[in-house]
Scaffold this active site. Structure first.
Site, PDB file in Angstrom:
ATOM      1  N   HIS A 231      -8.448  -3.679  -0.368  1.00 44.77           N
ATOM      2  CA  HIS A 231      -7.582  -3.736   0.823  1.00 44.77           C
ATOM      3  C   HIS A 231      -6.536  -2.610   0.786  1.00 44.77           C
ATOM      4  O   HIS A 231      -6.356  -1.875   1.763  1.00 44.77           O
ATOM      5  CB  HIS A 231      -6.895  -5.108   0.863  1.00 44.77           C
ATOM      6  CG  HIS A 231      -5.924  -5.317   1.978  1.00 44.77           C
ATOM      7  ND1 HIS A 231      -6.129  -6.236   2.979  1.00 44.77           N
ATOM      8  CD2 HIS A 231      -4.725  -4.728   2.257  1.00 44.77           C
ATOM      9  CE1 HIS A 231      -5.109  -6.200   3.819  1.00 44.77           C
ATOM     10  NE2 HIS A 231      -4.233  -5.307   3.397  1.00 44.77           N
ATOM     11  N   GLU A 232      -5.877  -2.473  -0.351  1.00 42.33           N
ATOM     12  CA  GLU A 232      -4.802  -1.472  -0.427  1.00 42.33           C
ATOM     13  C   GLU A 232      -5.361  -0.058  -0.366  1.00 42.33           C
ATOM     14  O   GLU A 232      -4.770   0.816   0.274  1.00 42.33           O
ATOM     15  CB  GLU A 232      -3.974  -1.664  -1.695  1.00 42.33           C
ATOM     16  CG  GLU A 232      -3.354  -3.053  -1.861  1.00 42.33           C
ATOM     17  CD  GLU A 232      -2.627  -3.576  -0.639  1.00 42.33           C
ATOM     18  OE1 GLU A 232      -2.120  -2.759   0.149  1.00 42.33           O
ATOM     19  OE2 GLU A 232      -2.576  -4.815  -0.462  1.00 42.33           O
TER      20      GLU A 232
ATOM     21  N   GLU B 104       0.797  -1.228   0.000  1.00 38.57           N
ATOM     22  CA  GLU B 104       0.000   0.000   0.000  1.00 38.57           C
ATOM     23  C   GLU B 104       0.832   1.282   0.000  1.00 38.57           C
ATOM     24  O   GLU B 104       0.429   2.262   0.630  1.00 38.57           O
ATOM     25  CB  GLU B 104      -0.937  -0.010   1.215  1.00 38.57           C
ATOM     26  CG  GLU B 104      -0.258   0.160   2.597  1.00 38.57           C
ATOM     27  CD  GLU B 104       0.161  -1.134   3.270  1.00 38.57           C
ATOM     28  OE1 GLU B 104       0.314  -2.144   2.557  1.00 38.57           O
ATOM     29  OE2 GLU B 104       0.347  -1.128   4.492  1.00 38.57           O
ATOM     30  N   ASN B 105       1.976   1.322  -0.692  1.00 34.78           N
ATOM     31  CA  ASN B 105       2.769   2.558  -0.742  1.00 34.78           C
ATOM     32  C   ASN B 105       1.836   3.728  -1.047  1.00 34.78           C
ATOM     33  O   ASN B 105       1.009   3.649  -1.942  1.00 34.78           O
ATOM     34  CB  ASN B 105       3.832   2.463  -1.828  1.00 34.78           C
ATOM     35  CG  ASN B 105       4.579   1.164  -1.742  1.00 34.78           C
ATOM     36  OD1 ASN B 105       5.177   0.855  -0.738  1.00 34.78           O
ATOM     37  ND2 ASN B 105       4.499   0.362  -2.799  1.00 34.78           N
TER      38      ASN B 105
ATOM     39  N   HIS C 180      -6.035   1.154   3.083  1.00 33.52           N
ATOM     40  CA  HIS C 180      -4.843   1.606   3.802  1.00 33.52           C
ATOM     41  C   HIS C 180      -4.496   3.070   3.527  1.00 33.52           C
ATOM     42  O   HIS C 180      -3.733   3.668   4.290  1.00 33.52           O
ATOM     43  CB  HIS C 180      -3.617   0.789   3.364  1.00 33.52           C
ATOM     44  CG  HIS C 180      -3.435  -0.524   4.064  1.00 33.52           C
ATOM     45  ND1 HIS C 180      -3.464  -0.657   5.421  1.00 33.52           N
ATOM     46  CD2 HIS C 180      -3.169  -1.760   3.576  1.00 33.52           C
ATOM     47  CE1 HIS C 180      -3.231  -1.931   5.737  1.00 33.52           C
ATOM     48  NE2 HIS C 180      -3.047  -2.626   4.630  1.00 33.52           N
TER      49      HIS C 180
ATOM     50  N   GLU D 245      -3.534  -4.266   9.587  1.00 33.17           N
ATOM     51  CA  GLU D 245      -3.840  -5.287   8.586  1.00 33.17           C
ATOM     52  C   GLU D 245      -5.206  -5.942   8.806  1.00 33.17           C
ATOM     53  O   GLU D 245      -5.903  -6.270   7.862  1.00 33.17           O
ATOM     54  CB  GLU D 245      -2.741  -6.347   8.558  1.00 33.17           C
ATOM     55  CG  GLU D 245      -1.396  -5.806   8.058  1.00 33.17           C
ATOM     56  CD  GLU D 245      -1.475  -5.181   6.671  1.00 33.17           C
ATOM     57  OE1 GLU D 245      -2.521  -5.281   5.995  1.00 33.17           O
ATOM     58  OE2 GLU D 245      -0.481  -4.562   6.265  1.00 33.17           O
TER      59      GLU D 245
HETATM   60 ZN   LIG Z   1      -2.487  -4.569   4.194  1.00 33.92          ZN
END
Ligand SMILES: [Zn+2]
Ligand SMILES: *[C@@H]1O[C@H](CO)[C@@H](O)[C@H](O)[C@H]1NC(C)=O
Ligand SMILES: *[C@@H]1O[C@H](CO)[C@@H](O)[C@H](O)[C@H]1NC(C)=O
Ligand SMILES: *[C@@H]1O[C@H](CO)[C@@H](O)[C@H](O)[C@H]1NC(C)=O
Ligand SMILES: *[C@@H]1O[C@H](CO)[C@@H](O)[C@H](O)[C@H]1NC(C)=O
EC number: 3.4.11.-
Length: 957
Positions: free
Chosen positions: A380-381, A347-348, A384, A403
């Site tokens: 998901h990413e 997830e940068n 974040h 997470e």
């Molecule tokens: Zn994650």
């Protein structure tokens, strides 16, 4: 980090012919940090020429600040100015390298004569006799440098000063360095692929958790947030990407070559582990309104493989903006698919990196499962971008919050984008049930760790496991259910607002959720923190036992083998505050908060039944008195639609696990599979198959196998015919997402148990493909199972054909299916040859080596071969893969899954002894394997005869 690194999708989706439907294999991610055994001696993190060697270290008793794994709190970074120049061609020594320089501006918080900053495997240029240059800002006086050196064990550059830095003053530290652009999937690394017969190199990054220090010297802890000014130098015609948008590139000359220098706008205030830089020759697609871009190999983009991700990113971002009630914190969102990538995704902030299978989708070849994977990983990413990136937990011990949260809400975001897939229900299958199996072992661990217990990079890497992701998600789902989704998201909003650009600990979230509860009409028996703490500070979960004759209800820590638990109950009392929801015949849902054992009104009339933990929103298992079990099973036989589908899943899964723990009889568990003859829903079937997988593992080499096959053949035949009918003789794709999944179960189980017509079908489809390789007409959803069954039934001709197709596959998900199917052969020599391929990165990519060995071990014929193979090659595997992401833990638990004899237990002990120094991240997996093997031995001894009798009886009815 993204999910997908611990449930390996190709492994989870594979159909293994004999051991039907592999239970999702848990592969703990383990970025194993090589201790001084780098394969790039030339420029690894050895100390520079002018360095005095560092003082001797005594690891047990750190005395000096540089021997501590945590940074001192005397210095705080403000901003960095980093320039990196990756070389995309090897140098004269055949090494790929990058060069760079970095200036970090920091403020001195407490007077100190030491600058300690992370640096790993970088060869620092020296200035005179020092590795760095120090300047004072705003007129601050600069102390002279006394000594500088690289402290290898703790991965620091240490600068000792002649006199102290002054509290409140600002300084900047300048370094120049060379690093290797290795293919080790960590830090600044390289990925390669072929396009039009030409090898292309991508320079890319994976910083989480502790590899930013491998790209440039930095204060590499999540709470050391700063602003980053990044510049990349690269050849003409290549793209340079980073977290922020770029300014206009400028032409420069470097060492006589014409190059391009691309600088990026300053980032937001952020953690080092979220940085990303990429130099590549990729194409992209974009939208105009919000700056969303999807990047991938040019061919993949031209073929439209990024379109699905493009189409769903906007809606999912919009969903989260609404859910958090905060607009997207950045002005662009780049997502890039890399040919070599260790995790599922990362997830940068602003530049999310993915494995190709987690971002690219091609409707002609990808299955609905591949599509679901793409949607949920993206979700998901993107989750974040706020939770994790805008607000970051202070230290890695709270990784579970980061997470677990992203895993939970990924289902909500993806559900918004694909509303008819039932995604929130599928979470029970994909995350909750699987992790309960792990959490019922004495080798499990609490979600939350103490900050001081997580120190080294190895400690941090071990946290990336299914407890962190899936149990984290399960307890947050439970919390969100009892305080309601609406109150939950209101609490999130104020939490994110208070802590944006800052760091938190998990109790900060509890405090905000409590504030939201207080403002609502929700009534709880205790405050949020008191309810939640037992779930996160204690390992495991409760078994709730309900006696429907007396109304008595009680709880107890559930362990698969309670005898092993003798001494573990010292620190905690293993009690929880349990939200028990339940229904009885025809009645509405009711709720009861269970603390201590009590009597309730859960008393049944003569013909009633009762079921508790509705929709499995609670993270616990349930046992009943035998009378209620009897009624429940009789009821589900005839009118199971009265019980919600998730509770049909739960009844099967609880019964099988209670039987494994010897709390109920094994035949009670087997009884729960009898209603499958009338069941057409995916989730109960999938659960039954996963649980029966254990029976296959234990018995597929024994006389139980035959009668078990006969019984399952009988149960699955109606399902096979059901799908034959609704697909009009296998010519149509079922409409429902979950029906598409269950069609795969129907074919896999039918073919493996010999249902009439099944093998003919898969063989015919595969043969048609072999005749016209360019024209594969097998439906993408069915490919895994069709390939697998055809290769199992075939010989070297089928295998070699599939191998050729694997090597030629231009689509990652198709390659994964073939890679799995190749393990289905029953020819030992083919399996052995395939294992050898895992040592050759030209044949099997490094990122796939561990999962390939695992899927081979999943095949009962491949299992002993794989075990021999890893024992024979352990040193090599460890040295060769030790420096990057390679899951030793997953490898050990996967390969030892069938172990159930004294002989195998001894082999494991021997293995432990032989490789005590070389287990890397596999240490805890090996302990788990030893424990599991013993449990298996007992289980087989206790149950074999009864199971054999039961299958014999049912098969002949
Ligand atoms: Zn994650
Ligand atoms: C930079 O160099 C490229 C290739 O040599 C050239 O096409 C381009 O016009 C140059 N740009 C500028 C601004 O000089
Ligand atoms: C249980 O889940 C089903 C399917 O998602 C849903 O329709 C139903 O409303 C849920 N029941 C309760 C009591 O939440
Ligand atoms: C076959 O499917 C049709 C609808 O597609 C349904 O009406 C019919 O009852 C089914 N027949 C059987 C034997 O299941
Ligand atoms: C399927 O095939 C059978 C014979 O093999 C035939 O009787 C039946 O009508 C076919 N059904 C459909 C929907 O095509």
């Amino acid at each position: 980090m993204g999910k997908g690194f611990y449930v390996s999708k190709p492994v989870a989706a594979v159909c293994v012919v004999l051991a039907i439907g592999a239970a999702a294999t848990i592969i703990a991610l383990s970025l194993v940090y090589a201790k001084e055994k780098s394969n790039n001696e030339g420029i690894s993190a050895t100390t520079g020429p002018n360095t005095t060697s560092s003082p001797a270290t005594t690891p047990s008793m750190p005395k000096e600040p540089w021997q501590h794994y945590r940074l001192p709190d005397s210095l705080v970074p403000i901003s960095y100015n980093v320039t990196l120049w990756p070389r995309l061609k090897p140098n004269a020594d055949q090494l790929y390298i990058f060069t760079g320089n970095s200036t970090v501006v920091f403020r001195c918080k407490r007077e100190t004569d030491l600058i300690i900053i992370h640096s790993n495997r970088l060869n620092l240029t020296t200035f005179g006799k020092h590795h760095a240059e120090l300047r004072g800002l705003d007129g601050a006086a600069v102390p002279g440098l006394r000594k500088t050196w690289l402290e290898v064990p703790t991965q620091y550059l240490v600068v000792q000063l002649e006199s102290p830095l002054l509290a409140g003053s600002m300084y900047e530290l300048y370094t120049q360095f060379v690093g290797e652009l290795a293919d080790d999937l960590g830090g600044f690394y390289r990925s390669e692929y072929m396009e039009d017969g030409e090898k292309k190199v991508v320079a890319t990054t994976q910083m989480q958790p502790t590899d930013a220090r491998k790209a440039f010297p930095c204060f590499d802890e999540p709470a050391m947030k700063a602003v980053f000014h990044i510049t990349l130098i690269h050849p003409h015609g290549m793209e340079a990407l980073s977290n922020a948008m770029n300014y206009d590139p400028v032409n420069i000359t470097m060492d006589g070559d014409n190059m391009v220098q691309t600088s990026f706008r300053p980032t937001e205030i952020m953690s080092t582990y979220l940085l990303a830089f990429v130099v590549c020759d990729f194409g992209f697609i974009d939208t105009v309104c919000v700056q969303i871009r999807i990047w991938a190999r040019r061919k993949a983009i031209e073929e439209g493989q990024g379109n699905y991700a493009m189409e769903k990113t906007g809606p999912i971002l919009a969903f989260f903006e609404g859910y958090y009630n905060i607009s997207y914190p950045l002005d662009k969102s780049d997502q890039i698919a890399l040919p070599d990538f260790s995790a599922g995704a990362m997830e940068n902030w602003g530049l999310i990196t993915y494995r190709e299978t987690a971002l690219l989708y091609n409707p002609d070849v990808s299955s609905n499962g591949d599509k679901e994977w793409v949607a949920t990983v993206i979700s998901h990413e993107l989750a974040h971008m706020w939770f994790g990136n805008l607000v970051t937990t202070r230290w890695w011990n709270d990784l579970w919050l980061n997470e677990g949260f992203a895993t939970y809400v990924s289902y909500l975001g993806a559900h918004y984008a694909e509303s008819d897939w039932n995604l929130p229900d599928l979470m029970v299958l994909n995350d909750i049930i699987d992790v309960m199996a792990v959490d019922a072992l004495t080798s499990s661990h609490p979600l939350s760790s103490k900050e001081e217990d997580i120190m080294t990079p190895e400690d941090i890497s071990q946290l990336f496991d299914s407890i962190t992701y899936s149990k984290g998600a399960a307890v947050l789902r439970m919390l969100s259910d009892f305080i309601t989704e609406d109150v939950f998201s209101k609490g999130l909003h104020t939490y994110l607002e208070e802590f944006k650009y800052k760091n938190t600990v998990y109790t900060d979230l509890w405090r905000h959720l409590q504030m939201a509860v207080n403002k609502s009409s929700i009534e709880l028996p205790h405050n949020v923190e008191d309810i939640m703490n037992p779930w996160i500070l204690q390992m495991g979960f409760p078994l709730v036992t309900i006696n429907s004759q007396t109304g008595q209800i009680s709880q107890k820590h559930f362990l698969l083998d309670s005898k092993l638990a003798v001494d573990m109950h010292s620190e905690f009392n293993y009690e929880w505050i349990v939200p028990v929801t339940w229904i009885k015949t025809g009645g509405p849902e009711q709720q009861y908060w269970l603390v201590a054992s009590t009597n309730t009104d859960m008393v049944l009339g003569t013909d009633d039944w009762l079921v508790a933990n509705i929709n499995m929103t609670g993270y616990y298992r349930v046992n009943y008195d035998s009378e209620n079990w009897k009624r429940l099973l009789a009821n589900s036989l005839f009118t199971f639609q009265e019980i919600p589908v998730i509770n049909r899943v739960q009844i099967i899964d609880d019964a099988f696990n209670l039987a494994r723990a010897k709390i109920v009889n094994i035949t009670l568990a087997l009884e729960t599979t009898k209603f499958l003859a009338k069941e057409v829903e995916y989730m109960p079937w999938k659960t039954a198959i996963s649980n029966l997988n254990y029976f296959f593992l234990m018995f597929d080499r024994s006389e139980v196998y035959g009668p078990m096959q006969a019984y399952l053949n009988k149960q699955v035949t109606p399902l096979f015919n059901y799908f034959k009918n609704i697909t009009e003789n296998w010519t149509k794709i079922p409409d429902k997402h979950t029906d598409q999944y269950n069609q795969v179960n129907a074919i896999s189980l039918s073919c493996s148990t010999g249902v009439e017509g099944c093998q003919d079908l898969t063989r015919r489809w595969f043969r048609e493909w072999m005749e016209t390789p360019a024209n594969n007409l097998i439906s993408p959803n069915l490919r895994s199972t069709v390939y697998c069954n055809a290769i199992a039934a075939g010989g070297v001709k089928e295998w070699d054909f599939a191998w050729k197709m694997y090597k030629n596959a231009t689509i990652a998900s198709e390659a994964d299916k073939l890679m799995s199917a190749l393990s289905c052969t029953r020819q030992p020599w083919l399996l052995n040859r395939y294992l050898q391929y895992c040592l050759d990165p030209e044949k099997i990519r490094k990122q796939d080596a561990a999962s390939t060995i695992l899927i081979i071990a999943n095949n009962p014929i491949g299992q002993p071969l794989a075990w021999d193979f890893i024992r024979a090659n352990w040193d090599h595997l460890f040295n060769y893969y030790g420096g990057g992401a390679f899951s030793f833990g997953g490898l050990i638990s996967g390969v030892t899954e069938r172990f159930s004899t004294e002989f195998e237990h001894k082999q494991l002990l021997q293995f432990k002894e032989d490789h005590a120094e070389q287990l890397g991240s596999g240490v805890s997996a090996l302990e788990q394997a030893l424990e599991t093997t013993q449990a298996n031995m007992k289980w087989v001894a206790t149950n074999k005869n009864e199971v054999l009798d039961w299958f014999n009886g049912e098969a002949s009815v």
